[in-house]
Write a protein that holds these residues in place. Structure first.
Motif, PDB file in Angstrom:
ATOM      1  N   ILE A  39     -10.214   6.091 -13.946  1.00 25.43           N
ATOM      2  CA  ILE A  39      -9.714   6.759 -12.933  1.00 25.43           C
ATOM      3  C   ILE A  39      -9.274   5.570 -11.820  1.00 25.43           C
ATOM      4  N   GLU A  40      -8.030   5.967 -11.473  1.00 19.49           N
ATOM      5  CA  GLU A  40      -7.629   4.946 -10.431  1.00 19.49           C
ATOM      6  C   GLU A  40      -8.071   5.075  -8.981  1.00 19.49           C
ATOM      7  N   GLN A  41      -8.357   6.318  -8.729  1.00 17.60           N
ATOM      8  CA  GLN A  41      -8.691   6.568  -7.319  1.00 17.60           C
ATOM      9  C   GLN A  41     -10.201   6.335  -7.120  1.00 17.60           C
ATOM     10  N   ASN A  67     -16.508  -9.332  -1.663  1.00 15.40           N
ATOM     11  CA  ASN A  67     -16.555  -8.497  -0.344  1.00 15.40           C
ATOM     12  C   ASN A  67     -15.620  -9.176   0.967  1.00 15.40           C
ATOM     13  N   TYR A  68     -14.566  -9.160   0.249  1.00 11.19           N
ATOM     14  CA  TYR A  68     -13.477 -10.011   1.074  1.00 11.19           C
ATOM     15  C   TYR A  68     -12.650  -8.972   2.018  1.00 11.19           C
ATOM     16  N   ILE A  69     -12.441  -9.371   3.106  1.00 10.56           N
ATOM     17  CA  ILE A  69     -11.436  -8.730   4.059  1.00 10.56           C
ATOM     18  C   ILE A  69     -10.210  -9.396   4.106  1.00 10.56           C
ATOM     19  N   VAL A  70      -8.933  -8.555   4.005  1.00 11.94           N
ATOM     20  CA  VAL A  70      -7.697  -9.133   3.826  1.00 11.94           C
ATOM     21  C   VAL A  70      -7.245  -9.163   5.311  1.00 11.94           C
ATOM     22  N   LEU A  71      -6.699 -10.476   5.690  1.00  8.07           N
ATOM     23  CA  LEU A  71      -6.320 -10.483   7.294  1.00  8.07           C
ATOM     24  C   LEU A  71      -4.693 -10.655   7.077  1.00  8.07           C
ATOM     25  N   ILE A 131       5.304   4.289  -1.900  1.00  9.95           N
ATOM     26  CA  ILE A 131       3.818   4.114  -1.950  1.00  9.95           C
ATOM     27  C   ILE A 131       3.566   4.179  -0.394  1.00  9.95           C
ATOM     28  N   PRO A 132       2.688   5.189  -0.171  1.00 10.33           N
ATOM     29  CA  PRO A 132       2.167   5.390   1.293  1.00 10.33           C
ATOM     30  C   PRO A 132       0.873   4.500   1.795  1.00 10.33           C
ATOM     31  N   GLY A 133       0.884   3.343   1.492  1.00 12.30           N
ATOM     32  CA  GLY A 133      -0.212   2.709   1.668  1.00 12.30           C
ATOM     33  C   GLY A 133      -0.052   1.356   2.897  1.00 12.30           C
ATOM     34  N   VAL A 134      -0.768   0.647   3.156  1.00 12.85           N
ATOM     35  CA  VAL A 134      -0.336  -0.604   3.878  1.00 12.85           C
ATOM     36  C   VAL A 134      -0.484  -1.671   3.250  1.00 12.85           C
ATOM     37  N   ILE A 135      -0.116  -2.912   3.442  1.00 11.68           N
ATOM     38  CA  ILE A 135       0.025  -4.116   2.677  1.00 11.68           C
ATOM     39  C   ILE A 135      -1.180  -4.561   1.909  1.00 11.68           C
ATOM     40  N   SER A 136      -2.268  -4.380   2.855  1.00 13.82           N
ATOM     41  CA  SER A 136      -3.591  -4.745   2.438  1.00 13.82           C
ATOM     42  C   SER A 136      -4.214  -3.678   1.077  1.00 13.82           C
ATOM     43  N   GLY A 137      -3.824  -2.570   1.413  1.00 16.76           N
ATOM     44  CA  GLY A 137      -4.451  -1.545   0.684  1.00 16.76           C
ATOM     45  C   GLY A 137      -3.559  -1.832  -0.590  1.00 16.76           C
ATOM     46  N   ASN A 153      -0.502  14.157 -13.797  1.00 15.88           N
ATOM     47  CA  ASN A 153      -1.465  13.154 -13.308  1.00 15.88           C
ATOM     48  C   ASN A 153      -1.726  13.282 -11.839  1.00 15.88           C
ATOM     49  N   PHE A 154      -1.223  14.327 -11.216  1.00 14.85           N
ATOM     50  CA  PHE A 154      -1.449  14.277  -9.609  1.00 14.85           C
ATOM     51  C   PHE A 154      -2.614  15.461  -9.472  1.00 14.85           C
ATOM     52  N   ILE A 155      -3.516  15.481  -8.725  1.00 13.71           N
ATOM     53  CA  ILE A 155      -4.350  16.431  -8.206  1.00 13.71           C
ATOM     54  C   ILE A 155      -3.923  16.629  -6.902  1.00 13.71           C
TER      55      ILE A 155
END
Ligand SMILES: Cc1cc2nc3c(=O)[nH]c(=O)nc-3n(C[C@H](O)[C@H](O)[C@H](O)COP(=O)(O)OP(=O)(O)OC[C@H]3O[C@@H](n4cnc5c(N)ncnc54)[C@H](O)[C@@H]3O)c2cc1C
Length: 298
Positions: free
Chosen positions: A290-292, A179-183, A123-129, A256-258
């Motif tokens: 929609i997941e995106q 409206n939280y920002i993950v640290l 999964i090509p994201g970062v931990i907060s994503g 299920n991919f565009i």
């Protein structure tokens, strides 16, 4: 806004008038007035406070692997977390800064004989994503490993959220409604056999390469799976594989991919998503979710 940004100290990396196509895995999006990289958690907190106090629009993004920005200019600040990339190990408990790439973390922890992140190794994201989305695969998700999340809340207080406070469910966490920002994100892994963990990651990688169009820009699965059903199967049964609008195409490999197959615009992608949604509704009377995430369309 320009005046406030120009007063930020030199620890911030600041880019202006950047195309968002470089910051999203679909490779689409308009111009962002500013992209700012804080150098530390403290600097992220400082920046958010400054932007909030001055009513400057902003959005924190990870790797942009779940986002569809419109082609409009984003008249505000995109905050990138690339420098928030430290991790502290206390045995099998890890405190991970928001911008840490999860594929890298999955490999690192596997090499230490720690199990739990195998599901996320593609999964090509970062931990907060991933935490925001409660990203998951192979019947596991972030909810199964997150111990606590430190956030900056909407009143600029630093707050600790437990796993329970996160209200995790399928592709959902409380972060979507606040409206939280993950640290930082604290995760708990289990001790396991290094060779077995690495073998499982390798097997998953092989399966992804066989089943997903990884050689094209995309943002992973477009729709959530309706209960007991697979979105890809519903779309496939409508013979929509290969169907395209402009440069956006339903992947021939995974329905299920565009994919951005030929210089797609954000509007091509959006139109194709809504076309599929309409066809599925017509044929099965199912409202696909929609997941995106669409950003800057209003
Ligand atoms: C090839 C491919 C395969 C994929 N496979 C999967 C899969 O198997 N399972 C799955 O669930 N997803 C999958 N995805 C989708 C995507 O990778 C996940 O949704 C991932 O969690 C998004 O992470 P990101 O860092 O890119 O977040 P982004 O897309 O950048 O952001 C997502 C949301 O998180 C918010 N956010 C990010 N960081 C913070 C922060 N610090 N504070 C507050 N909000 C924040 C953003 O504002 C945004 O609303 C895939 C995508 C691709 C391209």
């Amino acid at each position: 806004m320009d005046k406030i940004i120009s007063k930020l100290d030199s620890s911030y990396k600041i880019l202006d008038n950047e195309s968002l196509s470089k910051y999203t895995t679909y490779n689409v999006g308009g111009i962002a007035k500013y992209i700012i990289y804080p150098s530390s958690i403290d600097k992220l907190v400082e920046l958010v406070k400054i932007l909030r106090n001055n009513n400057i629009k902003f959005k924190v993004i990870g790797n942009g692997s779940n986002l569809i920005f419109s082609s409009k200019t984003y008249d505000g600040v995109i905050i990138k977390l690339n420098y928030l990339n430290k991790v502290i190990y206390e045995d099998n408990i890890l405190t991970v800064e928001a911008g840490y790439p999860v594929i890298k973390l999955a490999i690192e922890t596997a090499n230490k004989g720690l199990s739990g992140l195998e599901f996320a190794s593609g999964i090509p994201g970062v931990i907060s994503g991933l935490t925001y989305m409660n990203a998951g695969a192979y019947n596991k998700d972030m909810a199964s490993i997150v111990e606590e999340v430190i956030v900056l809340d909407e009143n600029n207080n630093i707050v600790k959220l437990s796993n329970k406070d996160m209200n995790f469910s399928y592709r959902y966490s409380i972060l979507k409604d606040k409206n939280y920002i993950v640290l930082t994100v604290k995760i708990k892994l289990e001790y396991g056999n290094k060779e077995e963990i690495l073998a499982l990651i390798e097997d998953r990688k092989k399966r992804r390469m066989e089943s997903q169009p990884l050689n094209y820009p995309s943002a992973g699965s477009v729709f959530r799976n309706p209960e007991g059903l697979s979105s890809w199967k519903l779309i496939d049964d409508l013979n929509l594989k290969g169907y395209s609008i402009g440069g956006a195409k339903v992947s021939e490999k995974h329905a299920n991919f565009i994919i951005n197959s030929d210089n797609a615009s954000p509007e091509d992608i959006r139109n194709l998503i809504f076309y599929i949604k309409e066809k599925v509704k017509e044929k099965y009377d199912i409202d696909l979710i929609i997941e995106q995430e669409f950003v800057n369309w209003e």
